[in-house]
Motif scaffolding. Structure first.
Motif, mmCIF file in Angstrom:
data_model
loop_
_atom_site.group_PDB
_atom_site.id
_atom_site.type_symbol
_atom_site.label_atom_id
_atom_site.label_comp_id
_atom_site.label_asym_id
_atom_site.label_seq_id
_atom_site.Cartn_x
_atom_site.Cartn_y
_atom_site.Cartn_z
ATOM 1 N N PRO A 25 0.808 -1.223 0.000
ATOM 2 C CA PRO A 25 0.000 0.000 0.000
ATOM 3 C C PRO A 25 0.839 1.270 0.000
ATOM 4 O O PRO A 25 1.917 1.307 0.567
ATOM 5 N N ARG A 26 0.310 2.284 -0.648
ATOM 6 C CA ARG A 26 0.957 3.598 -0.675
ATOM 7 C C ARG A 26 0.153 4.534 0.206
ATOM 8 O O ARG A 26 -1.071 4.571 0.130
ATOM 9 N N VAL A 27 0.851 5.307 1.018
ATOM 10 C CA VAL A 27 0.189 6.223 1.938
ATOM 11 C C VAL A 27 0.854 7.588 1.861
ATOM 12 O O VAL A 27 1.987 7.717 1.397
ATOM 13 N N CYS A 28 0.155 8.605 2.335
ATOM 14 C CA CYS A 28 0.697 9.970 2.338
ATOM 15 C C CYS A 28 1.623 10.175 3.528
ATOM 16 O O CYS A 28 1.435 9.580 4.590
ATOM 17 N N ASP A 29 2.601 11.054 3.345
ATOM 18 C CA ASP A 29 3.578 11.296 4.399
ATOM 19 C C ASP A 29 3.009 12.064 5.585
ATOM 20 O O ASP A 29 3.637 12.151 6.631
ATOM 21 N N ASP A 30 1.784 12.602 5.457
ATOM 22 C CA ASP A 30 1.180 13.293 6.590
ATOM 23 C C ASP A 30 0.338 12.362 7.468
ATOM 24 O O ASP A 30 -0.254 12.786 8.448
ATOM 25 N N MET A 31 0.329 11.070 7.143
ATOM 26 C CA MET A 31 -0.403 10.082 7.940
ATOM 27 C C MET A 31 0.318 9.890 9.275
ATOM 28 O O MET A 31 1.545 9.896 9.344
ATOM 29 N N SER A 32 -0.457 9.688 10.331
ATOM 30 C CA SER A 32 0.148 9.459 11.644
ATOM 31 C C SER A 32 0.646 8.019 11.748
ATOM 32 O O SER A 32 0.201 7.127 11.028
ATOM 33 N N VAL A 33 1.562 7.817 12.668
ATOM 34 C CA VAL A 33 2.109 6.480 12.917
ATOM 35 C C VAL A 33 0.996 5.536 13.338
ATOM 36 O O VAL A 33 0.939 4.386 12.888
ATOM 37 N N GLU A 34 0.097 6.009 14.160
ATOM 38 C CA GLU A 34 -1.012 5.184 14.644
ATOM 39 C C GLU A 34 -1.881 4.677 13.485
ATOM 40 O O GLU A 34 -2.202 3.488 13.400
ATOM 41 N N VAL A 35 -2.231 5.563 12.577
ATOM 42 C CA VAL A 35 -3.051 5.181 11.428
ATOM 43 C C VAL A 35 -2.262 4.264 10.491
ATOM 44 O O VAL A 35 -2.793 3.286 9.967
ATOM 45 N N ALA A 36 -0.978 4.547 10.298
ATOM 46 C CA ALA A 36 -0.142 3.716 9.432
ATOM 47 C C ALA A 36 -0.058 2.282 9.968
ATOM 48 O O ALA A 36 -0.103 1.325 9.194
ATOM 49 N N LEU A 37 0.045 2.133 11.276
ATOM 50 C CA LEU A 37 0.056 0.792 11.865
ATOM 51 C C LEU A 37 -1.263 0.074 11.600
ATOM 52 O O LEU A 37 -1.276 -1.123 11.306
ATOM 53 N N ALA A 38 -2.370 0.800 11.671
ATOM 54 C CA ALA A 38 -3.680 0.207 11.385
ATOM 55 C C ALA A 38 -3.784 -0.200 9.912
ATOM 56 O O ALA A 38 -4.325 -1.265 9.595
ATOM 57 N N VAL A 39 -3.263 0.638 9.008
ATOM 58 C CA VAL A 39 -3.275 0.315 7.577
ATOM 59 C C VAL A 39 -2.448 -0.940 7.329
ATOM 60 O O VAL A 39 -2.859 -1.835 6.591
ATOM 61 N N MET A 40 -1.291 -1.022 7.959
ATOM 62 C CA MET A 40 -0.438 -2.210 7.814
ATOM 63 C C MET A 40 -1.151 -3.468 8.285
ATOM 64 O O MET A 40 -1.091 -4.505 7.624
ATOM 65 N N ALA A 41 -1.804 -3.363 9.425
ATOM 66 C CA ALA A 41 -2.509 -4.528 9.969
ATOM 67 C C ALA A 41 -3.635 -4.954 9.032
ATOM 68 O O ALA A 41 -3.805 -6.145 8.754
ATOM 69 N N ALA A 42 -4.381 -3.991 8.523
ATOM 70 C CA ALA A 42 -5.506 -4.299 7.632
ATOM 71 C C ALA A 42 -5.018 -4.894 6.311
ATOM 72 O O ALA A 42 -5.649 -5.795 5.754
ATOM 73 N N ALA A 43 -3.884 -4.395 5.818
ATOM 74 C CA ALA A 43 -3.339 -4.869 4.540
ATOM 75 C C ALA A 43 -2.487 -6.131 4.714
ATOM 76 O O ALA A 43 -2.062 -6.712 3.722
ATOM 77 N N ARG A 44 -2.253 -6.509 5.955
ATOM 78 C CA ARG A 44 -1.404 -7.670 6.261
ATOM 79 C C ARG A 44 -0.053 -7.577 5.558
ATOM 80 O O ARG A 44 0.380 -8.481 4.842
#
Length: 100
Positions: A29-48
């Motif tokens: 997944p590609r994410v924006c650099d303004d995303m928080s660490v907390e949200v990025a961890l959730a995205v990682m978990a969801a995307a496995r």
């Protein structure tokens, strides 16, 4: 008669294998650099996945963050809802590799 073998060339065909662009393409997944660490961890978990390609406001890839990077920030005592991915990338440089 001469047999000609042709290979399909992708848009990034001029990029040598093993370069940063190849790693970024495989990053998931590609994410924006303004995303928080907390949200990025959730995205990682969801995307496995264990890593995310990070893009800036111009949709240029600026880096790669891993689960290890993000958990280190979370475990450091910093507030993961306030730390942005661009803060983690910091000194890694902002070299545009390709559009997101």
């Amino acid at each position: 008669m001469t047999v000609i073998r042709m290979k399909h060339r992708s848009a990034d065909a001029d990029t040598a294998p093993g370069k940063a662009v190849d790693v970024m393409d495989a990053a998931g997944p590609r994410v924006c650099d303004d995303m928080s660490v907390e949200v990025a961890l959730a995205v990682m978990a969801a995307a496995r996945t264990g890593r995310l390609a990070v893009c800036d406001e111009d949709d240029q890839r600026v880096g790669l963050v891993t689960r290890t990077d993000l958990t280190a920030v979370r475990d450091s005592g910093a507030r993961p809802d306030r730390v942005r991915l661009r803060d983690i990338l910091g000194d890694r440089g902002r070299v545009p590799l390709a559009a997101c």
